[in-house]
Write an enzyme that holds these catalytic residues in place. Sequence first.
Site, PDB file in Angstrom:
ATOM      1  N   HIS A 169       1.991   4.275  -2.988  1.00  0.00           N
ATOM      2  CA  HIS A 169       2.009   5.732  -2.823  1.00  0.00           C
ATOM      3  C   HIS A 169       3.374   6.311  -3.218  1.00  0.00           C
ATOM      4  O   HIS A 169       3.454   7.312  -3.927  1.00  0.00           O
ATOM      5  CB  HIS A 169       1.750   6.106  -1.357  1.00  0.00           C
ATOM      6  N   HIS A 208       0.845  -1.198   0.000  1.00  0.00           N
ATOM      7  CA  HIS A 208       0.000   0.000   0.000  1.00  0.00           C
ATOM      8  C   HIS A 208       0.883   1.251   0.000  1.00  0.00           C
ATOM      9  O   HIS A 208       0.719   2.153  -0.835  1.00  0.00           O
ATOM     10  CB  HIS A 208      -0.894  -0.037   1.242  1.00  0.00           C
ATOM     11  N   GLU A 209       1.834   1.301   0.927  1.00  0.00           N
ATOM     12  CA  GLU A 209       2.708   2.476   1.039  1.00  0.00           C
ATOM     13  C   GLU A 209       3.701   2.554  -0.122  1.00  0.00           C
ATOM     14  O   GLU A 209       4.019   3.654  -0.595  1.00  0.00           O
ATOM     15  CB  GLU A 209       3.448   2.473   2.381  1.00  0.00           C
TER      16      GLU A 209
END
Length: 219
Positions: free
Chosen positions: A33, A29-30
């Site tokens: 980003h 997820h990170e």
Amino acid sequence: ITEAMDRVEMGIKHKVIFNEEERKKVAYHEAGHAVATYFLQPFHDVFKATITARGGALGMVVPHPREELHVHTKEELLGQIKSCLGSYVAEKLKFGTTTTGVSDDFHQAMHYAHQMVWRYGMGGSGLVGDYTLLETSHSEYGIFRGEKVSFLSEKIKEQLNQETQEMLQGCLKEVESLLIKERPVLDRFAEELLKKEELDYDEIEAIFKEFGKSRPPLI
């Protein structure tokens, strides 16, 4: 000093027990980003990335503007949307599904797109004006005096909403193409997060340089 800055900017660390699969999902997820921001938001540096829970977040990527800006262009705001959507695309690409962790990212992406189309005249149709004023105006007339009344036709609302979704879909496709192309970088970034839990600016830059990558120039 760095820990003090992190505490102010990201919140106090707190212990969250992840199972290994959850931990991997947070890392991707990170990483999504971070990779989307690095390549598609040239106005911001990827300053820090963490999968250590702080405040109300299970992980975080901290971008910092590359220079002080006081007004924001369409290109910068589109970059913000793409940065937000990186998490959703990375989860889907790696696991074939997504998590509830994308809720805040969707909220931010939709806010940017809505403001761009409804308020700043940045949609594709050429409609000009701040339609949020018409949507939530206080009427000065008749029995509606002082009450909030919509002065927008349903046709205009439908057009504006369609443009907002088209903007989001366009950004989503660009992020999908990027993360498929840069999948080795995405995997490497997630791997480093799983190993170290927190990555500072120099460590982040080193990952991209390992693959011969550099930031796109400012637009």
